[in-house]
Scaffold this motif. Structure first.
Motif, PDB file in Angstrom:
ATOM      1  N   ASP A 172       0.672  -1.212  -0.077  1.00 15.08           N
ATOM      2  CA  ASP A 172      -0.107   0.022   0.132  1.00 15.08           C
ATOM      3  C   ASP A 172       0.668   1.308  -0.104  1.00 15.08           C
ATOM      4  N   ARG A 173       0.546   2.196  -0.761  1.00 14.45           N
ATOM      5  CA  ARG A 173       1.491   3.428  -0.814  1.00 14.45           C
ATOM      6  C   ARG A 173       0.587   4.775  -0.622  1.00 14.45           C
ATOM      7  N   LYS A 174       1.247   5.404   0.267  1.00 16.59           N
ATOM      8  CA  LYS A 174       0.649   6.568   0.629  1.00 16.59           C
ATOM      9  C   LYS A 174       0.565   7.796  -0.299  1.00 16.59           C
ATOM     10  N   LEU A 175      -0.727   8.464  -0.679  1.00 19.55           N
ATOM     11  CA  LEU A 175      -1.057   9.503  -1.566  1.00 19.55           C
ATOM     12  C   LEU A 175      -0.777  10.810  -0.801  1.00 19.55           C
ATOM     13  N   LEU A 176      -0.351  11.646  -1.726  1.00 16.90           N
ATOM     14  CA  LEU A 176       0.041  13.106  -1.191  1.00 16.90           C
ATOM     15  C   LEU A 176      -1.008  14.209  -1.705  1.00 16.90           C
TER      16      LEU A 176
END
Length: 150
Positions: A82-86
């Protein structure tokens, strides 16, 4: 010296068929190590990816970024993590309010490299299409294709 224009554009074609986009947002992605090299090589997929909230932070799930071939054993990353969105706070609150409504979700539409060299993810607040909406979409595409031929 200006950076070279990148033509990397990974699309989620299934999303436009299954969902009706209400509003789109451009989000940055927190990447680690060799993930950006894999994306620049075009080794990513957005099939079945979607976004969800953890507290006040937005994450993308099921986005596949292949392992970089030339990376050493310690430098490799998990392809399905899972990748964090900015996004800025205003956009996050708008999305959070939208997801609380019944039938709305956040889907990833397109992954690309921006002019400044950063990887960006185009996400959309979307509503699922019914079966008859999908048939209408197919019919419109066929009509458009026929008009282009003649």
């Amino acid at each position: 010296m200006p950076k070279a224009k990148s033509n990397i554009e990974i699309k989620n074609k299934r999303a436009s068929f299954d969902f009706e986009f209400l509003e789109t947002f451009q989000a940055g992605i927190c990447l680690s190590g060799t993930e950006i090299k894999s994306i620049r090589a075009g080794k990513a997929s957005l099939v079945d990816s979607y976004c969800y909230f953890v507290g006040n932070e937005l994450f993308v799930k099921n986005m596949h970024v292949a392992e970089y071939h030339w990376a050493s054993a310690w430098g490799k990353h998990d392809p399905k993590r899972d990748r964090k969105l900015l996004l800025n706070r205003k956009e996050l609150t708008k999305l959070h309010r939208g997801v609380k409504e019944k039938g709305l979700t956040i889907v990833s539409v397109k992954l690309y490299i921006a002019d400044n060299g950063y990887a960006k993810l185009l996400i959309a607040l979307a509503k699922g299409k019914k079966e008859y909406d999908k048939r209408a979409t197919i019919k419109e595409k066929d009509i458009r294709r026929e008009m282009e031929r003649s």
